[in-house]
Design a protein around this motif. Structure first.
Motif, PDB file in Angstrom:
ATOM      1  N   TYR B  33     -17.487  18.078  41.178  1.00 37.85           N
ATOM      2  CA  TYR B  33     -17.328  18.218  39.732  1.00 37.85           C
ATOM      3  C   TYR B  33     -16.121  17.411  39.255  1.00 37.85           C
ATOM      4  O   TYR B  33     -15.140  17.274  39.981  1.00 37.85           O
ATOM      5  CB  TYR B  33     -17.046  19.684  39.353  1.00 37.85           C
ATOM      6  CG  TYR B  33     -17.976  20.721  39.933  1.00 37.85           C
ATOM      7  CD1 TYR B  33     -17.851  21.145  41.253  1.00 37.85           C
ATOM      8  CD2 TYR B  33     -18.957  21.323  39.148  1.00 37.85           C
ATOM      9  CE1 TYR B  33     -18.687  22.118  41.778  1.00 37.85           C
ATOM     10  CE2 TYR B  33     -19.788  22.307  39.656  1.00 37.85           C
ATOM     11  CZ  TYR B  33     -19.643  22.701  40.976  1.00 37.85           C
ATOM     12  OH  TYR B  33     -20.468  23.680  41.485  1.00 37.85           O
ATOM     13  N   TYR B  35     -13.477  17.564  35.902  1.00 36.57           N
ATOM     14  CA  TYR B  35     -13.023  18.265  34.706  1.00 36.57           C
ATOM     15  C   TYR B  35     -11.927  17.444  34.031  1.00 36.57           C
ATOM     16  O   TYR B  35     -11.155  16.752  34.695  1.00 36.57           O
ATOM     17  CB  TYR B  35     -12.426  19.632  35.047  1.00 36.57           C
ATOM     18  CG  TYR B  35     -13.402  20.676  35.535  1.00 36.57           C
ATOM     19  CD1 TYR B  35     -13.812  20.708  36.862  1.00 36.57           C
ATOM     20  CD2 TYR B  35     -13.882  21.655  34.667  1.00 36.57           C
ATOM     21  CE1 TYR B  35     -14.695  21.683  37.309  1.00 36.57           C
ATOM     22  CE2 TYR B  35     -14.755  22.633  35.105  1.00 36.57           C
ATOM     23  CZ  TYR B  35     -15.150  22.635  36.429  1.00 36.57           C
ATOM     24  OH  TYR B  35     -16.023  23.611  36.867  1.00 36.57           O
ATOM     25  N   GLN B  37      -8.594  18.112  31.578  1.00 33.41           N
ATOM     26  CA  GLN B  37      -7.735  19.183  31.045  1.00 33.41           C
ATOM     27  C   GLN B  37      -6.622  18.558  30.216  1.00 33.41           C
ATOM     28  O   GLN B  37      -5.737  17.877  30.754  1.00 33.41           O
ATOM     29  CB  GLN B  37      -7.146  20.032  32.166  1.00 33.41           C
ATOM     30  CG  GLN B  37      -6.357  21.217  31.646  1.00 33.41           C
ATOM     31  CD  GLN B  37      -5.897  22.154  32.750  1.00 33.41           C
ATOM     32  OE1 GLN B  37      -5.701  21.737  33.889  1.00 33.41           O
ATOM     33  NE2 GLN B  37      -5.730  23.424  32.419  1.00 33.41           N
ATOM     34  N   GLN B  41      -4.573  23.361  27.356  1.00 32.68           N
ATOM     35  CA  GLN B  41      -5.971  23.754  27.200  1.00 32.68           C
ATOM     36  C   GLN B  41      -6.576  24.085  28.558  1.00 32.68           C
ATOM     37  O   GLN B  41      -6.031  23.733  29.605  1.00 32.68           O
ATOM     38  CB  GLN B  41      -6.778  22.635  26.532  1.00 32.68           C
ATOM     39  CG  GLN B  41      -6.350  22.323  25.117  1.00 32.68           C
ATOM     40  CD  GLN B  41      -7.229  21.259  24.476  1.00 32.68           C
ATOM     41  OE1 GLN B  41      -8.330  20.961  24.938  1.00 32.68           O
ATOM     42  NE2 GLN B  41      -6.748  20.674  23.381  1.00 32.68           N
ATOM     43  N   ALA B  42      -7.715  24.751  28.525  1.00 30.68           N
ATOM     44  CA  ALA B  42      -8.441  25.046  29.754  1.00 30.68           C
ATOM     45  C   ALA B  42      -9.172  23.797  30.241  1.00 30.68           C
ATOM     46  O   ALA B  42      -9.475  22.897  29.441  1.00 30.68           O
ATOM     47  CB  ALA B  42      -9.444  26.168  29.503  1.00 30.68           C
ATOM     48  N   PRO B  43      -9.463  23.706  31.519  1.00 31.34           N
ATOM     49  CA  PRO B  43     -10.263  22.571  32.008  1.00 31.34           C
ATOM     50  C   PRO B  43     -11.641  22.560  31.359  1.00 31.34           C
ATOM     51  O   PRO B  43     -12.257  23.595  31.148  1.00 31.34           O
ATOM     52  CB  PRO B  43     -10.382  22.856  33.509  1.00 31.34           C
ATOM     53  CG  PRO B  43      -9.225  23.745  33.831  1.00 31.34           C
ATOM     54  CD  PRO B  43      -9.010  24.581  32.616  1.00 31.34           C
ATOM     55  N   LEU B  45     -15.454  20.855  31.691  1.00 29.70           N
ATOM     56  CA  LEU B  45     -16.344  20.167  32.613  1.00 29.70           C
ATOM     57  C   LEU B  45     -16.913  18.919  31.967  1.00 29.70           C
ATOM     58  O   LEU B  45     -17.442  18.963  30.851  1.00 29.70           O
ATOM     59  CB  LEU B  45     -17.470  21.111  33.039  1.00 29.70           C
ATOM     60  CG  LEU B  45     -18.471  20.562  34.052  1.00 29.70           C
ATOM     61  CD1 LEU B  45     -17.797  20.276  35.395  1.00 29.70           C
ATOM     62  CD2 LEU B  45     -19.623  21.555  34.254  1.00 29.70           C
ATOM     63  N   HIS B  48     -21.155  16.804  36.932  1.00 30.72           N
ATOM     64  CA  HIS B  48     -21.102  17.166  38.329  1.00 30.72           C
ATOM     65  C   HIS B  48     -22.264  16.527  39.074  1.00 30.72           C
ATOM     66  O   HIS B  48     -23.269  16.122  38.461  1.00 30.72           O
ATOM     67  CB  HIS B  48     -21.099  18.682  38.518  1.00 30.72           C
ATOM     68  CG  HIS B  48     -22.377  19.364  38.122  1.00 30.72           C
ATOM     69  ND1 HIS B  48     -22.669  19.728  36.830  1.00 30.72           N
ATOM     70  CD2 HIS B  48     -23.441  19.745  38.869  1.00 30.72           C
ATOM     71  CE1 HIS B  48     -23.840  20.310  36.790  1.00 30.72           C
ATOM     72  NE2 HIS B  48     -24.342  20.338  38.005  1.00 30.72           N
ATOM     73  N   TYR B  50     -24.902  17.285  42.200  1.00 25.32           N
ATOM     74  CA  TYR B  50     -25.480  18.142  43.220  1.00 25.32           C
ATOM     75  C   TYR B  50     -26.141  17.205  44.212  1.00 25.32           C
ATOM     76  O   TYR B  50     -27.178  16.609  43.936  1.00 25.32           O
ATOM     77  CB  TYR B  50     -26.482  19.130  42.638  1.00 25.32           C
ATOM     78  CG  TYR B  50     -27.165  19.963  43.686  1.00 25.32           C
ATOM     79  CD1 TYR B  50     -28.535  19.847  43.928  1.00 25.32           C
ATOM     80  CD2 TYR B  50     -26.441  20.857  44.456  1.00 25.32           C
ATOM     81  CE1 TYR B  50     -29.147  20.606  44.898  1.00 25.32           C
ATOM     82  CE2 TYR B  50     -27.046  21.624  45.425  1.00 25.32           C
ATOM     83  CZ  TYR B  50     -28.402  21.496  45.649  1.00 25.32           C
ATOM     84  OH  TYR B  50     -29.014  22.252  46.609  1.00 25.32           O
ATOM     85  N   ASN B  55     -25.363  15.187  36.945  1.00 20.72           N
ATOM     86  CA  ASN B  55     -25.621  16.088  35.819  1.00 20.72           C
ATOM     87  C   ASN B  55     -24.492  15.954  34.813  1.00 20.72           C
ATOM     88  O   ASN B  55     -23.363  16.357  35.078  1.00 20.72           O
ATOM     89  CB  ASN B  55     -25.707  17.535  36.321  1.00 20.72           C
ATOM     90  CG  ASN B  55     -26.841  17.737  37.291  1.00 20.72           C
ATOM     91  OD1 ASN B  55     -27.957  18.041  36.902  1.00 20.72           O
ATOM     92  ND2 ASN B  55     -26.558  17.544  38.573  1.00 20.72           N
ATOM     93  N   GLU B  57     -22.608  16.744  31.234  1.00 18.28           N
ATOM     94  CA  GLU B  57     -22.530  17.737  30.168  1.00 18.28           C
ATOM     95  C   GLU B  57     -22.895  17.065  28.847  1.00 18.28           C
ATOM     96  O   GLU B  57     -22.616  15.879  28.628  1.00 18.28           O
ATOM     97  CB  GLU B  57     -21.128  18.336  30.090  1.00 18.28           C
ATOM     98  CG  GLU B  57     -20.754  19.178  31.297  1.00 18.28           C
ATOM     99  CD  GLU B  57     -21.684  20.358  31.495  1.00 18.28           C
ATOM    100  OE1 GLU B  57     -21.761  21.229  30.609  1.00 18.28           O
ATOM    101  OE2 GLU B  57     -22.354  20.387  32.556  1.00 18.28           O
ATOM    102  N   MET B  88      -5.052  15.523  32.236  1.00 18.28           N
ATOM    103  CA  MET B  88      -5.161  15.769  33.672  1.00 18.28           C
ATOM    104  C   MET B  88      -6.650  15.766  33.998  1.00 18.28           C
ATOM    105  O   MET B  88      -7.446  16.404  33.298  1.00 18.28           O
ATOM    106  CB  MET B  88      -4.546  17.115  34.034  1.00 18.28           C
ATOM    107  CG  MET B  88      -4.750  17.510  35.482  1.00 18.28           C
ATOM    108  SD  MET B  88      -3.645  16.638  36.586  1.00 18.28           S
ATOM    109  CE  MET B  88      -2.213  17.723  36.451  1.00 18.28           C
ATOM    110  N   LEU B  90      -9.344  16.731  36.889  1.00 17.92           N
ATOM    111  CA  LEU B  90      -9.461  17.585  38.060  1.00 17.92           C
ATOM    112  C   LEU B  90     -10.807  17.376  38.735  1.00 17.92           C
ATOM    113  O   LEU B  90     -11.849  17.355  38.079  1.00 17.92           O
ATOM    114  CB  LEU B  90      -9.336  19.056  37.662  1.00 17.92           C
ATOM    115  CG  LEU B  90      -7.984  19.468  37.092  1.00 17.92           C
ATOM    116  CD1 LEU B  90      -8.120  20.760  36.301  1.00 17.92           C
ATOM    117  CD2 LEU B  90      -6.969  19.640  38.210  1.00 17.92           C
ATOM    118  N   GLN B 104     -15.414  27.432  43.891  1.00 19.69           N
ATOM    119  CA  GLN B 104     -14.990  26.059  43.659  1.00 19.69           C
ATOM    120  C   GLN B 104     -13.595  25.824  44.229  1.00 19.69           C
ATOM    121  O   GLN B 104     -12.703  26.655  44.101  1.00 19.69           O
ATOM    122  CB  GLN B 104     -15.002  25.733  42.168  1.00 19.69           C
ATOM    123  CG  GLN B 104     -16.413  25.620  41.605  1.00 19.69           C
ATOM    124  CD  GLN B 104     -16.485  24.810  40.329  1.00 19.69           C
ATOM    125  OE1 GLN B 104     -15.474  24.453  39.749  1.00 19.69           O
ATOM    126  NE2 GLN B 104     -17.688  24.519  39.887  1.00 19.69           N
TER     127      GLN B 104
END
Lengths: 113, 115
Positions: B33, B35, B37, B41-43, B45, B48, B50, B55, B57, B88, B90, B104
């Protein structure tokens, strides 16, 4: 993903227990409750997860309400290294193969010496 | 030992100059994945993989692309960085089997500055 609600920030004194609440009133029967935390300047790290029963590991305990609409992450003895943002996340166990962690704002925990 | 490794930890690029961030893993996880950030703030997405399946977003800008040449490596390409892409970044991995299924594991992140 079902939504979670957490306080923006909390404070704790060092060496005292910390109870971090999370509300998830729209949780479905197949949602696991996961907790991650992010220390300053680090990537998030997994803390604990559970479905219905309370869970313990070396990092923390997870207490899940009987109706599963809320949960509490318990740090038994806060240290300065526990100062971090704590994220409560719901993840659908039915999703096959893999699923995604969608982060909410989390709770910023400050630990006072 | 670091299991998800991001290089470099800090990256500076110029406005509009393509930049690539790298991630490698020693966990042999089949899902990787990326991310973003931003400060306080929150990370968020971005996309990602598979295995080899990519995939995206729905709200990830076209300016962001990714490559996964093999299980161990994944790259984030920003084709024309803007000032708003300073953040950042991630990288994370997970597996869909075994005791650690769906947990994760994150790298330490790459902090990107755009001048």
């Amino acid at each position: 993903d079902a939504k979670t609600t957490q306080p923006n920030s909390m404070e704790s004194n060092e060496e005292e227990p910390v109870h971090l609440p999370c509300n998830h009133s729209t949780i479905s029967g197949t949602d696991y409750i996961h907790w991650y935390r992010q220390l300053p300047s680090q990537g998030p790290e997994y803390v604990i997860h559970g479905l219905t029963s309370n869970v313990n590991n070396r990092m923390a305990s997870l207490a899940i309400a009987e109706d599963r609409k809320s949960s509490t992450l318990i740090l038994h003895r806060a240290t300065l290294r526990d100062a971090a943002v704590y994220y409560c996340i719901l993840r659908d166990v039915v999703e096959t193969s893999y699923d995604k962690v969608i982060f909410g704002p989390g709770t910023s925990l400050s630990v006072i010496p | 030992d670091a299991m998800v490794i991001q290089n470099p930890r800090y990256q500076v690029t110029q406005f509009g100059k393509p930049v690539t961030l790298s991630c490698s893993q020693t966990l042999n996880h089949n899902v990787m994945y990326w991310y973003q950030q931003k400060s306080s703030q929150a990370p968020k997405l971005l996309f990602h993989y598979y295995d080899k399946d990519f995939n995206n977003e729905a709200d990830t800008p076209d300016n962001f692309q990714s490559r996964r040449p093999n299980t161990s490596f994944c790259f984030l390409d920003i084709r024309s960085p803007g000032l708003g892409d300073a953040a950042m970044y991630l990288c994370a991995t997970s597996t869909d089997r075994g005791r650690t299924k769906n947990i994760q594991y994150f790298g330490a992140g790459t902090r990107l500055s755009v001048l």
